[in-house]
Design a protein around this motif. Structure first.
Motif, PDB file in Angstrom:
ATOM      1  N   LYS A  36     -20.748 -54.420  24.691  1.00  0.00           N
ATOM      2  CA  LYS A  36     -21.061 -53.756  25.956  1.00  0.00           C
ATOM      3  C   LYS A  36     -19.842 -53.070  26.564  1.00  0.00           C
ATOM      4  O   LYS A  36     -19.930 -51.946  27.049  1.00  0.00           O
ATOM      5  CB  LYS A  36     -21.630 -54.793  26.930  1.00  0.00           C
ATOM      6  N   ARG A  37     -18.710 -53.746  26.573  1.00  0.00           N
ATOM      7  CA  ARG A  37     -17.527 -53.212  27.250  1.00  0.00           C
ATOM      8  C   ARG A  37     -16.633 -52.390  26.337  1.00  0.00           C
ATOM      9  O   ARG A  37     -15.550 -51.978  26.744  1.00  0.00           O
ATOM     10  CB  ARG A  37     -16.749 -54.354  27.912  1.00  0.00           C
ATOM     11  N   GLU A  38     -17.080 -52.135  25.131  1.00  0.00           N
ATOM     12  CA  GLU A  38     -16.352 -51.218  24.256  1.00  0.00           C
ATOM     13  C   GLU A  38     -16.905 -49.819  24.506  1.00  0.00           C
ATOM     14  O   GLU A  38     -17.880 -49.402  23.888  1.00  0.00           O
ATOM     15  CB  GLU A  38     -16.521 -51.641  22.800  1.00  0.00           C
ATOM     16  N   ILE A  39     -16.256 -49.107  25.399  1.00  0.00           N
ATOM     17  CA  ILE A  39     -16.780 -47.835  25.885  1.00  0.00           C
ATOM     18  C   ILE A  39     -16.162 -46.633  25.171  1.00  0.00           C
ATOM     19  O   ILE A  39     -16.836 -45.650  24.871  1.00  0.00           O
ATOM     20  CB  ILE A  39     -16.544 -47.695  27.404  1.00  0.00           C
ATOM     21  N   ALA A  40     -14.873 -46.696  24.887  1.00  0.00           N
ATOM     22  CA  ALA A  40     -14.157 -45.529  24.339  1.00  0.00           C
ATOM     23  C   ALA A  40     -14.399 -45.399  22.835  1.00  0.00           C
ATOM     24  O   ALA A  40     -13.470 -45.412  22.023  1.00  0.00           O
ATOM     25  CB  ALA A  40     -12.667 -45.643  24.639  1.00  0.00           C
ATOM     26  N   LEU A  41     -15.645 -45.216  22.464  1.00  0.00           N
ATOM     27  CA  LEU A  41     -16.018 -45.257  21.047  1.00  0.00           C
ATOM     28  C   LEU A  41     -15.810 -43.935  20.323  1.00  0.00           C
ATOM     29  O   LEU A  41     -15.722 -43.912  19.091  1.00  0.00           O
ATOM     30  CB  LEU A  41     -17.479 -45.706  20.909  1.00  0.00           C
ATOM     31  N   LEU A  42     -15.733 -42.836  21.052  1.00  0.00           N
ATOM     32  CA  LEU A  42     -15.511 -41.562  20.359  1.00  0.00           C
ATOM     33  C   LEU A  42     -14.154 -41.522  19.670  1.00  0.00           C
ATOM     34  O   LEU A  42     -13.956 -40.758  18.724  1.00  0.00           O
ATOM     35  CB  LEU A  42     -15.634 -40.385  21.330  1.00  0.00           C
ATOM     36  N   ALA A  43     -13.231 -42.370  20.107  1.00  0.00           N
ATOM     37  CA  ALA A  43     -11.924 -42.441  19.450  1.00  0.00           C
ATOM     38  C   ALA A  43     -12.054 -42.920  18.010  1.00  0.00           C
ATOM     39  O   ALA A  43     -11.161 -42.683  17.176  1.00  0.00           O
ATOM     40  CB  ALA A  43     -10.992 -43.374  20.228  1.00  0.00           C
ATOM     41  N   ARG A  44     -13.156 -43.601  17.707  1.00  0.00           N
ATOM     42  CA  ARG A  44     -13.365 -44.122  16.349  1.00  0.00           C
ATOM     43  C   ARG A  44     -13.955 -43.063  15.408  1.00  0.00           C
ATOM     44  O   ARG A  44     -14.057 -43.315  14.202  1.00  0.00           O
ATOM     45  CB  ARG A  44     -14.288 -45.343  16.389  1.00  0.00           C
ATOM     46  N   VAL A  45     -14.368 -41.946  15.944  1.00  0.00           N
ATOM     47  CA  VAL A  45     -14.934 -40.880  15.100  1.00  0.00           C
ATOM     48  C   VAL A  45     -13.774 -39.994  14.657  1.00  0.00           C
ATOM     49  O   VAL A  45     -13.421 -39.014  15.317  1.00  0.00           O
ATOM     50  CB  VAL A  45     -15.992 -40.075  15.862  1.00  0.00           C
TER      51      VAL A  45
END
Length: 321
Positions: A36-45
């Motif tokens: 839920k609190r892992e928001i900055a997921l575009l950094a993984r793309v």
């Protein structure tokens, strides 16, 4: 060959949005999700290249802006569905934006509207899981879902949402990245409830956590709401949002904040009164948090800020929007 990436929050709203999309568009896609609190997921793309497609569901654009711009500048086409505050939409020909910050909207409902209600049952699971029961009930009634079916969809949504909370994957019953493939097997979520044992496993864990949460310490209680503190334990961070939603449902005229000790101070879940669902994001943003009008959170409230947070919460004026 064009590659597709689906990037979403690991809660009910995010996962149900992706399920709807992939039931409609069956092309292979790489899923990027987290707790839920892992928001900055575009950094993984990091593997997307010019001409590739990235679909984003239920992630704050504010928290992902730098990586969104990075992808757009690389020639990646980004389709963005979300209902959190954006801080202003970037103007770029590669961005297809479907963003609505209204308090009665969630990402699953935005996808549902875009797809013309093609997979309405999953949209309802997402809305119920996002604590939007009244909105979901109206939509379900208009679509002909019987009361028993609505209750089942609500239960599933609440379970999927609860399962997203934790400090790391060891805290939850099943990581969202592994739960999604089980969900995606079913065009109708009622079939998932009938055939997937994980549903009952999550339910058993949630019931146990909620029993323990009932003993939370009340830090403040007044005419507009309450602030409660859970103990320092994995179960408390796992049940944080679920407990906040339950309190909101039991007292819809009141605001609620639930805290638990975290790695750096406290993690916080805030719910505006369901009867006046506006103000949660504004409050949390004053302490480095984020979210939306009716529900927001703070990942790391410093111990020195606890007293100020409680005082600010106690004097917040909640409004219909």
């Amino acid at each position: 060959m064009t590659r597709c990436f689906d990037v979403c929050n690991g809660d009910a709203d995010g996962l149900c949005a992706v399920v709807q999309w992939r039931l409609e568009d069956t092309r292979p896609a790489e899923l990027v999700t987290g707790l839920k609190r892992e928001i900055a997921l575009l950094a993984r793309v990091v593997e997307a290249q010019a001409g590739d497609q990235v679909n984003v569901f239920d992630l704050s654009m504010q928290r992902n802006r730098a990586d969104l711009l990075r992808l757009l500048d690389q020639g990646v086409h980004v389709r963005y569905f979300d209902h959190h505050a954006t801080g202003g939409l970037p103007s770029h020909p590669g961005l297809e934006s479907h963003v609505d910050e209204a308090s009665d909207v969630c990402t699953s409902l935005l996808v549902d509207a875009h797809l013309g209600g093609a997979h309405r049952a999953w949209a309802l699971v997402g809305a119920y899981g996002d604590n939007m029961a009244s909105v979901a009930d109206r939509l379900a009634g208009g679509a002909g879902f019987e009361p028993g079916d609505r209750a089942g969809l609500r239960r599933l949504g609440e379970l999927i949402n609860y399962n997203a909370y934790g400090d790391d994957e060891r805290d939850v019953c099943i990581p969202p990245r592994l739960l999604y493939p089980l969900m995606a097997c079913y065009a109708d979520p009622r079939d998932m409830m009938a055939h997937e044992p994980i549903v009952e496993d999550i339910d058993a864990m949630r019931r146990g956590d909620l029993r323990q949460a009932a003993g939370a310490t009340v830090l403040w209680q007044g005419p507009t709401g309450s602030v409660r503190m859970l103990p320092d334990a994995p179960w408390s961070r796992r049940v944080l949002g679920c407990f906040a939603n339950r309190l909101a449902g039991e007292a819809p005229d009141l605001a609620h904040a639930v805290l638990a000790p975290g790695a750096q101070g406290f993690v916080v879940s805030v719910r505006a009164p369901l009867a006046h669902p506006h103000g949660a994001h504004a409050l949390c943003s004053r302490f480095g948090g984020a979210g939306r009008a009716r529900a927001a959170g703070i990942d790391s409230l410093g111990t020195g800020d606890l007293e100020r947070f409680v005082a600010t919460f106690a004097t917040t004026r909640w409004s219909p929007g």
